[in-house]
Design a protein around this motif. Structure first.
Motif: not given
Length: 236
Positions: A110, A151-152, A154-157, A159-160
């Motif tokens: 991030s 939050g930035k 790029p790996n959304q999984r 971040l979850k």
């Protein structure tokens, strides 16, 4: 005969819920009730009761419960179904070790993408934390501060997974922060971390984050051990 009150009675639903919003409204309503303690640990989340409460079919209820389970706010128990998860697991040290790995990676990804606006948002959250006296709100602001830095990524999984760990910590802090005396130390750590992040010092930022989480783990472990000892004495 007077109906025995249940934790679900604490949830108020105002008016019919549009079908396309049902899942998100149910999820957010139950999430808030879990986080603020209206739905205590061990409370059974029965689909039909919830469907009747919200005036919807069982499908959006089922989807909302799945989301809350994925956020570690619910556990599925054999022969009982979904129940509100414990405030914190007995393996708190293992939980924090996993958080160090996940949050360090999220921070590493991030930092290069954070903007001045992101840094300003994180700084505003620290200022709010320094002024806040409500321990319920402190838990929420702490989660938002960390997610502002991650939050930035790029790996959304990733971040979850990170947010799930922060959700668990938020619930615990809401009910135990005052007894642990973490507030002032946490803000010193947050200030140091944000300063390094703003300078794009990735390695030093990660080291500071890991030290911050390590201190948190030590305080929580000591606190839980103290509760365990006190509980054993009460039984003697």
């Amino acid at each position: 005969m007077t109906q025995k009150p249940t934790p679900l009675n604490s949830i108020k639903v105002s008016g019919p819920i549009p079908a396309h919003l049902a899942r998100s409204v149910i999820e957010e309503t139950l999430r808030n009730a879990i986080l603020d303690g209206r739905l205590p640990c061990g409370t059974a989340m029965r689909q039909q009761e919830l469907a009747s409460l919200f005036g919807v079919s069982r499908m959006p209820v089922r989807e909302a419960l799945r989301q809350l389970e994925a956020q570690s706010l619910l556990h599925v128990v054999t022969h009982k179904g979904a129940v509100v998860a414990p405030l914190i697991e007995d393996n708190s040290a293992e939980t924090y070790e996993l958080r160090m790995l996940l949050e360090s990676e999220a921070l590493r990804l991030s930092i290069p993408l954070l903007t001045d606006a992101d840094i300003a948002e994180a700084d505003a959250l620290i200022c709010a934390l320094e002024q806040e006296k409500d321990y319920t709100e402190i838990g929420r602001l702490n989660r938002l501060f960390h997610m502002a830095l991650y939050g930035k990524a790029p790996n959304q999984r990733l971040l979850k997974l990170v947010e799930h760990g922060l959700n668990e910590e938020e619930r615990f802090l809401r009910f135990n922060l005052e007894a642990m005396g973490l507030g002032e130390t946490s803000q010193e750590d947050h200030r140091e971390l944000l300063n390094l992040v703003a300078q794009k010092k990735v390695g030093e930022s990660i080291l500071t984050l890991r030290n911050h989480l390590m201190r948190g783990m030590e305080v929580i472990t000591t606190y839980l051990n103290g509760l365990d000892v006190a509980g054993k004495k009460d039984l003697q």
